[in-house]
Design a protein around this motif. Structure first.
Motif, PDB file in Angstrom:
ATOM      1  N   ARG A 262      10.504  36.852 -13.679  1.00  0.00           N
ATOM      2  CA  ARG A 262       9.698  36.827 -11.842  1.00  0.00           C
ATOM      3  C   ARG A 262      10.851  36.358 -10.873  1.00  0.00           C
ATOM      4  O   ARG A 262      11.677  36.899  -9.917  1.00  0.00           O
TER       5      ARG A 262
ATOM      6  N   VAL B 218      11.770  30.878  -7.720  1.00  0.00           N
ATOM      7  CA  VAL B 218      10.979  30.048  -8.219  1.00  0.00           C
ATOM      8  C   VAL B 218       9.415  29.562  -9.399  1.00  0.00           C
ATOM      9  O   VAL B 218       8.930  30.841  -9.666  1.00  0.00           O
TER      10      VAL B 218
ATOM     11  N   ARG C 189      13.632  33.154   1.402  1.00  0.00           N
ATOM     12  CA  ARG C 189      13.157  33.274   0.435  1.00  0.00           C
ATOM     13  C   ARG C 189      13.488  34.647  -0.716  1.00  0.00           C
ATOM     14  O   ARG C 189      12.955  34.251  -1.193  1.00  0.00           O
TER      15      ARG C 189
ATOM     16  N   ASP D 133       0.863  30.982  -3.613  1.00  0.00           N
ATOM     17  CA  ASP D 133       2.294  29.926  -3.418  1.00  0.00           C
ATOM     18  C   ASP D 133       3.453  30.494  -3.835  1.00  0.00           C
ATOM     19  O   ASP D 133       3.652  30.890  -3.072  1.00  0.00           O
ATOM     20  N   ALA D 134       3.242  31.383  -5.195  1.00  0.00           N
ATOM     21  CA  ALA D 134       3.836  31.620  -5.470  1.00  0.00           C
ATOM     22  C   ALA D 134       4.131  33.221  -4.801  1.00  0.00           C
ATOM     23  O   ALA D 134       4.999  33.842  -4.370  1.00  0.00           O
ATOM     24  N   LEU D 135       3.053  34.372  -4.392  1.00  0.00           N
ATOM     25  CA  LEU D 135       3.543  34.854  -3.468  1.00  0.00           C
ATOM     26  C   LEU D 135       4.502  34.640  -2.495  1.00  0.00           C
ATOM     27  O   LEU D 135       5.094  35.577  -1.591  1.00  0.00           O
ATOM     28  N   ALA D 136       3.874  33.307  -1.629  1.00  0.00           N
ATOM     29  CA  ALA D 136       4.190  33.051  -0.264  1.00  0.00           C
ATOM     30  C   ALA D 136       5.822  32.790  -0.434  1.00  0.00           C
ATOM     31  O   ALA D 136       6.957  33.507   0.016  1.00  0.00           O
ATOM     32  N   VAL D 137       6.382  32.166  -1.601  1.00  0.00           N
ATOM     33  CA  VAL D 137       7.535  31.987  -2.404  1.00  0.00           C
ATOM     34  C   VAL D 137       8.303  32.761  -2.416  1.00  0.00           C
ATOM     35  O   VAL D 137       9.812  33.420  -2.383  1.00  0.00           O
ATOM     36  N   ILE D 138       7.753  34.182  -3.292  1.00  0.00           N
ATOM     37  CA  ILE D 138       8.186  35.236  -3.423  1.00  0.00           C
ATOM     38  C   ILE D 138       8.695  36.099  -1.665  1.00  0.00           C
ATOM     39  O   ILE D 138       9.936  37.189  -2.112  1.00  0.00           O
ATOM     40  N   GLY D 139       7.855  35.558  -0.631  1.00  0.00           N
ATOM     41  CA  GLY D 139       8.142  36.209   0.013  1.00  0.00           C
ATOM     42  C   GLY D 139       7.233  37.502   0.616  1.00  0.00           C
ATOM     43  O   GLY D 139       7.400  37.984   1.597  1.00  0.00           O
ATOM     44  N   ILE D 140       5.700  37.444   0.220  1.00  0.00           N
ATOM     45  CA  ILE D 140       4.889  37.930   0.448  1.00  0.00           C
ATOM     46  C   ILE D 140       4.158  37.804   1.016  1.00  0.00           C
ATOM     47  O   ILE D 140       3.083  36.426   0.719  1.00  0.00           O
ATOM     48  N   GLU D 141       3.390  37.539   2.292  1.00  0.00           N
ATOM     49  CA  GLU D 141       2.552  37.031   3.066  1.00  0.00           C
ATOM     50  C   GLU D 141       1.437  37.169   2.250  1.00  0.00           C
ATOM     51  O   GLU D 141       0.604  38.157   2.487  1.00  0.00           O
TER      52      GLU D 141
ATOM     53  N   GLU E  89      -1.653  30.885  -7.646  1.00  0.00           N
ATOM     54  CA  GLU E  89      -0.500  32.118  -7.167  1.00  0.00           C
ATOM     55  C   GLU E  89      -0.620  32.954  -6.214  1.00  0.00           C
ATOM     56  O   GLU E  89       0.755  33.446  -5.863  1.00  0.00           O
TER      57      GLU E  89
ATOM     58  N   LEU F 167       6.389  25.513   1.747  1.00  0.00           N
ATOM     59  CA  LEU F 167       4.258  25.951   2.162  1.00  0.00           C
ATOM     60  C   LEU F 167       4.021  24.775   2.615  1.00  0.00           C
ATOM     61  O   LEU F 167       2.594  24.773   2.277  1.00  0.00           O
TER      62      LEU F 167
ATOM     63  N   LEU G 161      11.952  34.709   6.063  1.00  0.00           N
ATOM     64  CA  LEU G 161      12.151  36.026   4.360  1.00  0.00           C
ATOM     65  C   LEU G 161      13.356  36.275   3.993  1.00  0.00           C
ATOM     66  O   LEU G 161      13.648  36.083   1.994  1.00  0.00           O
TER      67      LEU G 161
ATOM     68  N   ALA H 290       1.695  31.014 -12.534  1.00  0.00           N
ATOM     69  CA  ALA H 290       1.523  31.355 -11.140  1.00  0.00           C
ATOM     70  C   ALA H 290       1.374  32.718 -11.444  1.00  0.00           C
ATOM     71  O   ALA H 290       2.201  33.783 -10.130  1.00  0.00           O
TER      72      ALA H 290
ATOM     73  N   PHE I 277       7.161  28.201 -11.101  1.00  0.00           N
ATOM     74  CA  PHE I 277       5.468  27.222 -11.012  1.00  0.00           C
ATOM     75  C   PHE I 277       5.052  26.348 -12.130  1.00  0.00           C
ATOM     76  O   PHE I 277       4.922  27.416 -13.437  1.00  0.00           O
TER      77      PHE I 277
ATOM     78  N   HIS J  80      10.776  43.509  -1.956  1.00  0.00           N
ATOM     79  CA  HIS J  80      12.004  43.616  -1.322  1.00  0.00           C
ATOM     80  C   HIS J  80      13.368  44.416  -1.023  1.00  0.00           C
ATOM     81  O   HIS J  80      13.935  44.863  -0.207  1.00  0.00           O
TER      82      HIS J  80
ATOM     83  N   ARG K 248      -1.461  39.723   4.260  1.00  0.00           N
ATOM     84  CA  ARG K 248      -0.295  40.686   4.138  1.00  0.00           C
ATOM     85  C   ARG K 248      -1.079  41.493   3.225  1.00  0.00           C
ATOM     86  O   ARG K 248      -1.708  42.611   3.354  1.00  0.00           O
ATOM     87  N   TYR K 249      -0.764  41.219   1.908  1.00  0.00           N
ATOM     88  CA  TYR K 249      -1.002  41.061   0.329  1.00  0.00           C
ATOM     89  C   TYR K 249      -2.621  40.974   0.096  1.00  0.00           C
ATOM     90  O   TYR K 249      -3.068  42.174  -0.118  1.00  0.00           O
TER      91      TYR K 249
ATOM     92  N   ARG L 114      11.768  36.427   9.911  1.00  0.00           N
ATOM     93  CA  ARG L 114      11.944  37.448   9.318  1.00  0.00           C
ATOM     94  C   ARG L 114      13.352  36.927   8.460  1.00  0.00           C
ATOM     95  O   ARG L 114      13.724  36.642   7.959  1.00  0.00           O
TER      96      ARG L 114
ATOM     97  N   VAL M  29       7.766  43.504   9.539  1.00  0.00           N
ATOM     98  CA  VAL M  29       9.163  42.127  10.256  1.00  0.00           C
ATOM     99  C   VAL M  29       9.178  42.650   8.398  1.00  0.00           C
ATOM    100  O   VAL M  29       9.602  41.422   7.823  1.00  0.00           O
ATOM    101  N   GLY M  30       8.911  43.820   7.569  1.00  0.00           N
ATOM    102  CA  GLY M  30       9.448  43.756   5.975  1.00  0.00           C
ATOM    103  C   GLY M  30       8.240  43.361   5.215  1.00  0.00           C
ATOM    104  O   GLY M  30       7.906  42.732   4.134  1.00  0.00           O
ATOM    105  N   GLN M  31       6.857  43.140   6.144  1.00  0.00           N
ATOM    106  CA  GLN M  31       5.524  42.838   5.387  1.00  0.00           C
ATOM    107  C   GLN M  31       4.497  43.819   5.567  1.00  0.00           C
ATOM    108  O   GLN M  31       3.953  43.968   5.836  1.00  0.00           O
TER     109      GLN M  31
ATOM    110  N   LEU N  66       0.558  37.310 -11.444  1.00  0.00           N
ATOM    111  CA  LEU N  66      -0.316  37.295 -10.555  1.00  0.00           C
ATOM    112  C   LEU N  66      -1.432  38.441 -11.804  1.00  0.00           C
ATOM    113  O   LEU N  66      -1.333  38.554 -12.618  1.00  0.00           O
TER     114      LEU N  66
END
Lengths: 265, 266
Positions: free
Chosen positions: B156, B88, B83, A137-145, A135, B56, B80, B94, B90, B112, A148-149, B77, A42-44, B96
């Motif tokens: 980013r 976004v 997304r 939240d940022a991962l989640a909205v980038i599409g990185i669970e 950070e 979120l 994703l 935010a 923040f 991706h 998983r990360y 899927r 699923v791309g993760q 890393l």
């Protein structure tokens, strides 16, 4: 009435809270395992690089301190067993006593407590400060669970490295015991070690390894779940770190007792 | 994409924190190509609305659709895919903290896309140039100033060339010059990259400068949505309070007040 219901209500809330925490940790475990096995579909995908990085931090970087403590514990066990068994004139039993107690018990326990202090707290602090600064939240909205990360690599690394560290600690502790006990028993350290090898059976080491795998899961899940539930800024991160270490060590000792009970019946 | 489908469609969204209701059935839509500013004071629910739009938080009731997809009910899927098409930035950036600025900007591409390393490096440096941070890719986020962190976060956010960009409080904690520069940057992004941009802010000046349309939120309700001129001319008292920085007149309900004072916790 209030005097009666107040404590009851608090007990109930604490119970619900504890159950919710365990449920959350269990869901993190299932999710990370799922991402490790099927995430790439699923791309993760779980990245090997992240796993190796965690393996270095959890395992390789802990080698010096694990060696030091395992060596010390080995010597300590040598001293105690020679003193205690000497009273019965059973000094020759020191070798088997050290060998069995180290491989079944102390190797896994000492290593797990050390790693809980080093890496469990580090996981809680890292993930805690990442949630505070958005950070996660940022991962989640980038599409990185985030699971998983952040969680899956740590879990895999811990499951590999903690048993390895345990075997290493077993060896170092027995070596420490040999250095102290051999002169007292009038044998050479080499002879002591050879005798140890002859007396140990794979089941003894297997017992320690099985425990260490369970400890690995406990340390990781407690570390990350306290990290994710941080609220209240920097102070919250500090509290979570302490909580992660205390909780992990409590659970490690309880799990160890339960394991010992069932494995030695 | 079909022009008739709005990029964002929020219907009857309700949100609660514990026993407190934050959003009272908010309806909200954003069409392609506009810069929409969501304006409101502290506690108006604008950050909560944003979190719901980003997926979120899960809505208690009501729906949030991005690109026509209900993100609370979409499959992993589909979520994703949505997304990958939004960016976004923040409030605190935010970024890393364990990665360099360049690695932060490259992160969405690495995760991706199957692009090779040199393409990823060039693309992320290109975006850093767009936000005037060319040459800063090897620094760690902790070595940047507040304005630079926000610009790096913006780089980013736009590295995947999203169709929809969310910007949380672009000018919070920045000096007036830097925040004016960020406003210019937002306008340039819309014109050069044809992005639809949603900005959440409480800064009036920057809101009026960048907005095509403004949605005013107050205590969980949408007071109005309109052009800058319409909002300025609005008759609503609460909007005028907000525009003229008048303190709210707090209505004290005597019974409620007494109840709050004497209530036992439980």
């Amino acid at each position: 009435m209030e005097a009666l219901t107040g404590p009851l209500a608090r007990l109930g809330r604490a119970t619900v809270g504890a159950l919710a925490g365990m449920g959350y940790a269990a869901s993190l475990l299932v999710e990370s395992l799922w991402f490790a096995v099927a995430g790439w579909r699923v791309g993760q995908p779980v990245r090997w690089r992240a796993v190796f990085e965690q393996m270095r931090q959890i395992g390789v970087d802990a080698l010096p301190i694990v060696s030091l403590l395992a060596f010390t514990v080995g010597i300590m066990l040598g001293i105690q067993f020679i003193a205690a068994l000497g009273e019965f004139g059973a000094q020759s039993q020191v070798v088997i006593a050290v060998a069995k107690s180290v491989t079944r018990e102390f190797g896994a326990l000492i290593t797990a407590i050390l790693v809980a202090g080093r890496s469990g707290s580090a996981l809680a602090a890292r993930i805690g400060s990442m949630s505070v600064s958005q950070e996660v939240d940022a991962l989640a909205v980038i599409g990185i669970e985030p699971v998983r990360y952040l969680v899956a690599p740590a879990l895999i690394a811990m499951l590999v490295m903690l048993p390895l560290l345990t075997v290493f600690a077993d060896a170092v502790a027995i070596f420490g015991a040999a250095l102290y006990s051999a002169p007292a028993l009038d044998v050479t350290p080499t002879a002591y070690l050879l005798q140890t090898m002859a007396l140990l059976d794979p089941g003894d080491i297997g017992q320690g390894l099985a425990k260490s795998a369970v400890f690995a899961v406990l340390i990781t899940l407690i570390g990350v779940s306290t990290g994710f539930s941080v609220s209240g800024g920097a102070e919250g991160v500090g509290r979570a770190t302490t909580r992660a270490v205390v909780l992990s060590i409590c659970w490690i000792i309880i799990a160890d007792m339960v394991f010992s009970f069932f494995l030695n019946r | 994409m079909n022009a008739a489908v709005p990029l964002i469609e929020v219907e009857k969204l309700e949100a609660w924190y514990g026993k407190r209701r934050i959003l009272n059935g908010v309806d909200f839509r954003v069409d392609a190509g506009e810069i929409r500013v969501i304006m409101g004071g502290s506690g108006s629910g604008k950050s909560t609305l944003l979190r719901h739009m980003l997926g979120l938080n899960r809505p208690v009731s009501g729906t949030v659709r991005l690109f026509g997809k209900d993100i609370a009910r979409a499959s992993e899927r589909d979520k994703l895919e949505v997304r990958k098409r939004i960016g976004v930035s923040f409030q605190g950036g935010a970024l890393l903290t364990s990665l360099t600025v360049g690695e932060n900007v490259a992160l969405p591409l690495r995760e991706h896309t199957a692009l090779d390393e040199s393409t990823i490096r060039i693309m992320s440096r290109l975006k850093l140039e767009v936000v005037n941070l060319g040459g800063f890719q090897d620094l760690m986020p902790a070595q940047l100033s507040g304005g630079m962190v926000k610009r790096a976060a913006l780089a980013r956010a736009i590295v995947m060339d999203p169709r929809l960009l969310f910007f949380d409080e672009p000018s919070a904690g920045l000096d007036p010059v830097v925040s004016a520069e960020l406003d210019e940057l937002i306008l340039r992004l819309r014109d050069a990259l044809r992005m639809t941009i949603v900005v959440v802010t409480h800064e009036l000046e920057s809101a009026f400068k960048i907005a095509d349309t403004i949605t005013v939120l107050d205590q969980g309700d949408v007071l109005m949505t309109g052009t800058v001129a319409e909002v300025r001319a609005a008759a609503n008292e609460r909007i005028q309070d907000l525009l003229n920085r008048r303190p709210r007149e707090v209505q004290v309900d005597a019974d409620e007040y007494l109840r709050r004072l004497t209530r036992e916790d439980g």
